[in-house]
Design a protein around this motif. Structure first.
Motif, PDB file in Angstrom:
ATOM      1  N   ASP A   1       0.957  -0.766   1.589  1.00 36.43           N
ATOM      2  CA  ASP A   1       1.416   0.585   1.266  1.00 36.43           C
ATOM      3  C   ASP A   1       2.923   0.789   1.344  1.00 36.43           C
ATOM      4  N   PHE A   2       3.670  -0.180   1.872  1.00 36.67           N
ATOM      5  CA  PHE A   2       5.124  -0.023   1.884  1.00 36.67           C
ATOM      6  C   PHE A   2       5.666  -0.151   0.464  1.00 36.67           C
ATOM      7  N   HIS A   3       6.648   0.689   0.117  1.00 33.45           N
ATOM      8  CA  HIS A   3       7.215   0.689  -1.226  1.00 33.45           C
ATOM      9  C   HIS A   3       8.134  -0.517  -1.415  1.00 33.45           C
TER      10      HIS A   3
ATOM     11  N   ASN B   1      10.814   2.761   5.085  1.00 28.85           N
ATOM     12  CA  ASN B   1       9.365   2.629   4.898  1.00 28.85           C
ATOM     13  C   ASN B   1       8.613   2.948   6.186  1.00 28.85           C
TER      14      ASN B   1
ATOM     15  N   ASP C   1       9.047   6.841   7.126  1.00 34.03           N
ATOM     16  CA  ASP C   1       8.277   7.720   6.238  1.00 34.03           C
ATOM     17  C   ASP C   1       6.777   7.565   6.460  1.00 34.03           C
ATOM     18  N   SER C   2       6.327   6.343   6.684  1.00 34.17           N
ATOM     19  CA  SER C   2       4.891   6.123   6.880  1.00 34.17           C
ATOM     20  C   SER C   2       4.396   6.738   8.180  1.00 34.17           C
TER      21      SER C   2
ATOM     22  N   CYS D   1      -2.600   3.415   6.495  1.00 35.57           N
ATOM     23  CA  CYS D   1      -1.298   2.967   6.008  1.00 35.57           C
ATOM     24  C   CYS D   1      -1.040   1.578   6.581  1.00 35.57           C
TER      25      CYS D   1
ATOM     26  N   ARG E   1      12.429  -0.671  -1.172  1.00 34.16           N
ATOM     27  CA  ARG E   1      13.008   0.310  -0.247  1.00 34.16           C
ATOM     28  C   ARG E   1      13.401  -0.379   1.056  1.00 34.16           C
TER      29      ARG E   1
END
Length: 442
Positions: free
Chosen positions: A304-306, A314, A317-318, A299, A309
């Motif tokens: 990979d961060f949305h 981010n 959640d990661s 990650c 958001r």
């Protein structure tokens, strides 16, 4: 013989009456402000032990007001100072102050020195002082308060940096705030470090976290209550020992099942926390070896961060969606507020899940360049040092793969399958080249 004695007594009585007259005439001149203050020269000092709801009227020549060790719990409005708008210096050290109304000091048009240190203030919003009031202050002291690390202190950190001379003494390094979210216990942070935080951090408020904790506590309490009702109402449990031990055994089984199921649902194998300036190290060394060769799923915040958001969401959640956490310690990591936030959140995650943080130390960054938290981790935990030398690099990869043993074990079949696919693709490419070569010869 009696005459001298009488004269002596009369003389003593005369001097006593003169002393009383002196106190009545001159002593009363030192008491001012409705008996709450003692005025001497141009300074008025609070001598009252009663709680002050406002400062009473003082002589016009008074320039400095000292409420040291007074009893002023709240300043609810600017009317608190309406009788002393002419003063230029105000000291309220250890006065028990817990709240200051917005714009409370703006009425003091000549104020140049303000000391509200050693009180019980936990917040200092920006509207406490107008820009005009801040520009007039030549000296300000608010040290030794119980400030909480919230977004309403970001402006104060910017003021500390841009006008550092106003805060000397004691200096901007003496300002701290308490953060109880990262590690579950009071953590002192220099307020200056809040300057680098993005305003989006304000979206995660303390009220929201308190609400989430309350809901989780209610659900956990309901589950435990249901367990005890089910167990104690069961006729099969006849002994006290069974009734006492079984709830803990069931709870342990539930937790074990929860951990096993969540392991399967992990989205990433390793969350990599690194500074933006260290992207070359991650993309040139870590990602090719761990993802391309070993088949792990990393990650990486750049990839990979949305988008769209909140950054904090981010990160959280990661971290919770990854089996392992890998920190890349460098000088850039120490200077990045977001990296420090990731570090604190990863520490909390590791403590909650009984896991260990994996730390990669790049370029042998001096301890003096690290933050106190990073220094404590480096001194108390075994880290993996990156080396450019051939033998040192072999040791580095062996140590890292050993630390990732559990994750690699679960992904060994996928890694082998990926290698076979790569070999098969390489073989097909070679065949195509040979056929192309034969065609050219003909």
């Amino acid at each position: 013989m009696k005459l001298p004695v009488i004269k002596t007594k009369m003389l003593l009585l005369y001097f006593f009456l003169q002393y009383v007259e002196f106190l009545l005439v001159f002593g009363s001149k030192f008491i001012c402000g409705d008996g709450h203050f003692r005025c001497l020269g141009n300074e008025a000092t609070c001598i009252s032990k009663q709680e002050l709801n406002y400062i009473p009227e003082l002589p016009d020549h008074i320039q400095k007001v000292d409420i040291l060790l007074g009893d002023v719990e709240r300043i609810d409005s600017p009317d608190f100072f309406q009788n002393v708008t002419h003063i230029s210096s105000l000291s309220m050290i250890r006065s028990g102050l817990t709240y200051i109304a917005p714009g409370a000091f703006d009425i003091l048009q000549n104020l140049t020195s303000l000391d509200i240190g050693a009180n019980q203030l936990d917040a200092l919003p920006e509207n406490t002082f107008s820009p005009e009031t801040r520009s007039r202050l030549l000296h300000f002291d608010a040290t030794e308060n119980n400030f909480h690390c919230r977004c309403d202190l970001i402006w104060f950190s910017e003021w500390l940096i841009s006008n550092s001379s106003v805060f000397h003494p004691p200096g901007i390094k003496k300002y701290f705030c308490v953060n109880k979210y990262f590690l579950g216990k009071p953590l002192l942070i220099n307020i200056v470090e809040l300057r680098g935080l993005d305003k989006q951090a304000c979206l995660m408020s303390g009220d929201y976290l308190a609400f989430i904790i309350f809901i989780l506590s209610v659900l956990l309490g309901s589950f435990v209550f249901y367990l005890f009702l089910k167990i104690y109402c069961s006729p099969k449990l006849t002994t006290v020992k069974q009734r006492v031990l079984l709830p803990f055994r069931l709870l342990r089984t539930k937790l074990h099942t929860f951990v096993c199921t969540t392991n399967v649902a992990f989205k990433y194998d390793v969350f990599v926390a690194y500074a933006e300036e260290d992207n070359d190290f991650v993309s040139d060394h870590l990602r090719p070896r761990l993802e391309d060769e070993l088949g792990l799923k990393l990650c990486l915040h750049q990839r990979d961060f949305h988008p769209g958001r909140n950054i904090l969401e981010n990160i959280e959640d990661s971290v919770t969606s990854s089996k392992k956490v890998l920190m890349v310690f460098t000088t850039h990591f120490a200077h990045s507020p977001w990296c420090q936030f990731e570090l604190a959140l990863c520490q909390r995650h590791a403590m909650d899940h009984g896991d260990l943080l994996l730390v990669v130390h790049v370029n042998n960054t001096p301890v003096s360049d690290l933050t106190p938290t990073m220094t404590a981790i480096v001194r108390t935990c075994t880290y993996i040092a990156w080396s450019q030398a051939g033998e040192g690099r072999v040791i580095f990869w062996n140590s890292l793969l050993l630390a990732l043993g559990d994750v690699l074990t679960t992904h060994a079949p996928r890694s082998l399958q990926r290698r076979q696919q790569q070999r098969q693709q390489q073989g097909e490419m070679n065949q195509d080249e040979e056929q192309a070569g034969e065609t050219v010869i003909v």
